[in-house]
Design a protein around this motif. Sequence first.
Motif, mmCIF file in Angstrom:
data_model
loop_
_atom_site.group_PDB
_atom_site.id
_atom_site.type_symbol
_atom_site.label_atom_id
_atom_site.label_comp_id
_atom_site.label_asym_id
_atom_site.label_seq_id
_atom_site.Cartn_x
_atom_site.Cartn_y
_atom_site.Cartn_z
ATOM 1 N N ILE A 69 25.979 2.537 147.058
ATOM 2 C CA ILE A 69 24.675 3.035 147.507
ATOM 3 C C ILE A 69 23.919 3.678 146.343
ATOM 4 C CG2 ILE A 69 23.505 4.673 149.042
ATOM 5 C CD1 ILE A 69 25.872 4.246 150.999
ATOM 6 N N ASP A 70 24.611 4.452 145.534
ATOM 7 C CA ASP A 70 23.979 5.069 144.366
ATOM 8 C C ASP A 70 23.501 4.022 143.365
ATOM 9 O OD1 ASP A 70 24.465 7.751 145.235
ATOM 10 O OD2 ASP A 70 26.551 7.510 144.606
ATOM 11 N N PHE A 71 24.296 2.965 143.173
ATOM 12 C CA PHE A 71 23.915 1.899 142.246
ATOM 13 C C PHE A 71 22.621 1.232 142.697
ATOM 14 C CE2 PHE A 71 23.987 -2.018 139.906
ATOM 15 C CZ PHE A 71 24.676 -1.730 138.742
ATOM 16 N N VAL A 72 22.551 0.886 143.979
ATOM 17 C CA VAL A 72 21.344 0.243 144.519
ATOM 18 C C VAL A 72 20.153 1.194 144.457
ATOM 19 C CG1 VAL A 72 20.298 -0.738 146.606
ATOM 20 C CG2 VAL A 72 22.640 -1.352 145.975
ATOM 21 N N ALA A 73 20.373 2.471 144.770
ATOM 22 C CA ALA A 73 19.280 3.453 144.732
ATOM 23 C C ALA A 73 18.674 3.542 143.340
ATOM 24 C CB ALA A 73 19.789 4.820 145.189
ATOM 25 N N MET A 74 19.520 3.556 142.315
ATOM 26 C CA MET A 74 19.003 3.619 140.944
ATOM 27 C C MET A 74 18.362 2.308 140.513
ATOM 28 S SD MET A 74 21.589 5.771 138.620
ATOM 29 C CE MET A 74 21.761 7.525 138.826
ATOM 30 N N ALA A 75 19.007 1.202 140.834
ATOM 31 C CA ALA A 75 18.506 -0.108 140.391
ATOM 32 C C ALA A 75 17.169 -0.465 141.033
ATOM 33 C CB ALA A 75 19.533 -1.190 140.692
ATOM 34 N N LEU A 76 16.993 -0.118 142.310
ATOM 35 C CA LEU A 76 15.779 -0.492 143.034
ATOM 36 C C LEU A 76 14.810 0.669 143.233
ATOM 37 C CD1 LEU A 76 17.323 -2.792 145.797
ATOM 38 C CD2 LEU A 76 16.367 -3.444 143.581
ATOM 39 N N ASN A 77 15.169 1.842 142.719
ATOM 40 C CA ASN A 77 14.343 3.045 142.836
ATOM 41 C C ASN A 77 14.017 3.346 144.306
ATOM 42 O OD1 ASN A 77 13.018 5.297 141.924
ATOM 43 N ND2 ASN A 77 11.097 4.221 141.545
ATOM 44 N N ARG A 78 15.078 3.459 145.117
ATOM 45 C CA ARG A 78 14.949 3.753 146.545
ATOM 46 C C ARG A 78 15.787 4.975 146.880
ATOM 47 N NH1 ARG A 78 15.302 -2.014 149.698
ATOM 48 N NH2 ARG A 78 13.699 -3.046 148.498
ATOM 49 N N ASN A 79 15.547 5.551 148.064
ATOM 50 C CA ASN A 79 16.404 6.654 148.489
ATOM 51 C C ASN A 79 17.714 6.081 149.043
ATOM 52 O OD1 ASN A 79 16.152 6.069 151.306
ATOM 53 N ND2 ASN A 79 14.251 7.226 151.381
ATOM 54 N N LYS A 80 18.652 6.964 149.343
ATOM 55 C CA LYS A 80 19.987 6.497 149.731
ATOM 56 C C LYS A 80 20.004 5.769 151.072
ATOM 57 C CE LYS A 80 22.792 9.425 146.913
ATOM 58 N NZ LYS A 80 24.128 9.968 146.797
ATOM 59 N N LEU A 81 19.214 6.210 152.039
ATOM 60 C CA LEU A 81 19.190 5.529 153.328
ATOM 61 C C LEU A 81 18.626 4.117 153.196
ATOM 62 C CD1 LEU A 81 19.736 5.586 156.336
ATOM 63 C CD2 LEU A 81 17.474 6.607 156.652
ATOM 64 N N GLU A 82 17.533 3.966 152.457
ATOM 65 C CA GLU A 82 16.966 2.625 152.231
ATOM 66 C C GLU A 82 17.953 1.747 151.459
ATOM 67 O OE1 GLU A 82 13.359 3.363 150.151
ATOM 68 O OE2 GLU A 82 12.261 3.939 151.944
ATOM 69 N N SER A 83 18.675 2.341 150.526
ATOM 70 C CA SER A 83 19.658 1.589 149.744
ATOM 71 C C SER A 83 20.814 1.122 150.628
ATOM 72 C CB SER A 83 20.190 2.451 148.606
ATOM 73 O OG SER A 83 19.143 2.817 147.748
ATOM 74 N N ALA A 84 21.287 1.976 151.516
ATOM 75 C CA ALA A 84 22.363 1.590 152.439
ATOM 76 C C ALA A 84 21.901 0.448 153.342
ATOM 77 C CB ALA A 84 22.793 2.791 153.269
ATOM 78 N N ARG A 85 20.679 0.544 153.826
ATOM 79 C CA ARG A 85 20.138 -0.534 154.667
ATOM 80 C C ARG A 85 19.989 -1.829 153.874
ATOM 81 N NH1 ARG A 85 15.750 3.242 157.732
ATOM 82 N NH2 ARG A 85 17.146 3.986 159.362
ATOM 83 N N TRP A 86 19.581 -1.723 152.601
ATOM 84 C CA TRP A 86 19.450 -2.907 151.744
ATOM 85 C C TRP A 86 20.805 -3.591 151.599
ATOM 86 C CZ3 TRP A 86 21.545 -4.996 147.436
ATOM 87 C CH2 TRP A 86 20.859 -6.053 146.843
ATOM 88 N N ILE A 87 21.854 -2.811 151.387
ATOM 89 C CA ILE A 87 23.197 -3.375 151.231
ATOM 90 C C ILE A 87 23.611 -4.096 152.511
ATOM 91 C CG2 ILE A 87 25.646 -2.786 151.009
ATOM 92 C CD1 ILE A 87 24.733 -0.523 149.081
ATOM 93 N N ILE A 88 23.414 -3.467 153.652
ATOM 94 C CA ILE A 88 23.823 -4.080 154.917
ATOM 95 C C ILE A 88 23.026 -5.355 155.186
ATOM 96 C CG2 ILE A 88 23.873 -3.766 157.420
ATOM 97 C CD1 ILE A 88 24.504 -0.791 156.828
ATOM 98 N N ARG A 89 21.735 -5.348 154.891
ATOM 99 C CA ARG A 89 20.899 -6.541 155.122
ATOM 100 C C ARG A 89 21.207 -7.665 154.149
ATOM 101 N NH1 ARG A 89 15.652 -3.299 155.552
ATOM 102 N NH2 ARG A 89 15.388 -3.060 157.766
ATOM 103 N N ASN A 90 21.278 -7.346 152.856
ATOM 104 C CA ASN A 90 21.323 -8.388 151.835
ATOM 105 C C ASN A 90 22.709 -8.826 151.405
ATOM 106 O OD1 ASN A 90 18.480 -8.644 151.565
ATOM 107 N ND2 ASN A 90 18.484 -6.659 150.577
ATOM 108 N N CYS A 91 23.705 -8.022 151.621
ATOM 109 C CA CYS A 91 25.052 -8.419 151.206
ATOM 110 C C CYS A 91 25.793 -9.163 152.301
ATOM 111 C CB CYS A 91 25.834 -7.204 150.728
ATOM 112 S SG CYS A 91 25.113 -6.519 149.224
#
Length: 108
Positions: A69-91
């Motif tokens: 979640i931290d990796f996605v948050a930094m890479a995509l410049n998002r907060n942690k909740l949006e990053s967690a949702r991105w992981i669940i949707r895209n992975c």
Amino acid sequence: MADVFGDARWHPILWVVQMLSFPIDRHNQIGITSCPNPKHEGQPRMTCLLLPKKNRWRCTKCRAWGDAIDFVAMALNRNKLESARWIIRNCRLLPEWEKYERERTRSA
């Protein structure tokens, strides 16, 4: 309420980083990639260690670290909740994203 963070952290770090299109070099049990930290000083190329057994990552230069979640948050410049949702949707390792969407619309 669904555990969005727990489900996102369940995804393997190597898979999440690969879905972000970061290049990964494999050395035995460790992956190496570029640092996702936008504040990284100097060349961020291949300074980030991916530790699949711990499902964590850390940069050897800027000392940034965390989970998927931290990796996605930094890479995509998002907060942690949006990053967690991105992981669940895209992975796509967890098939039931609709249950999170229903809960989010109920709580909003």
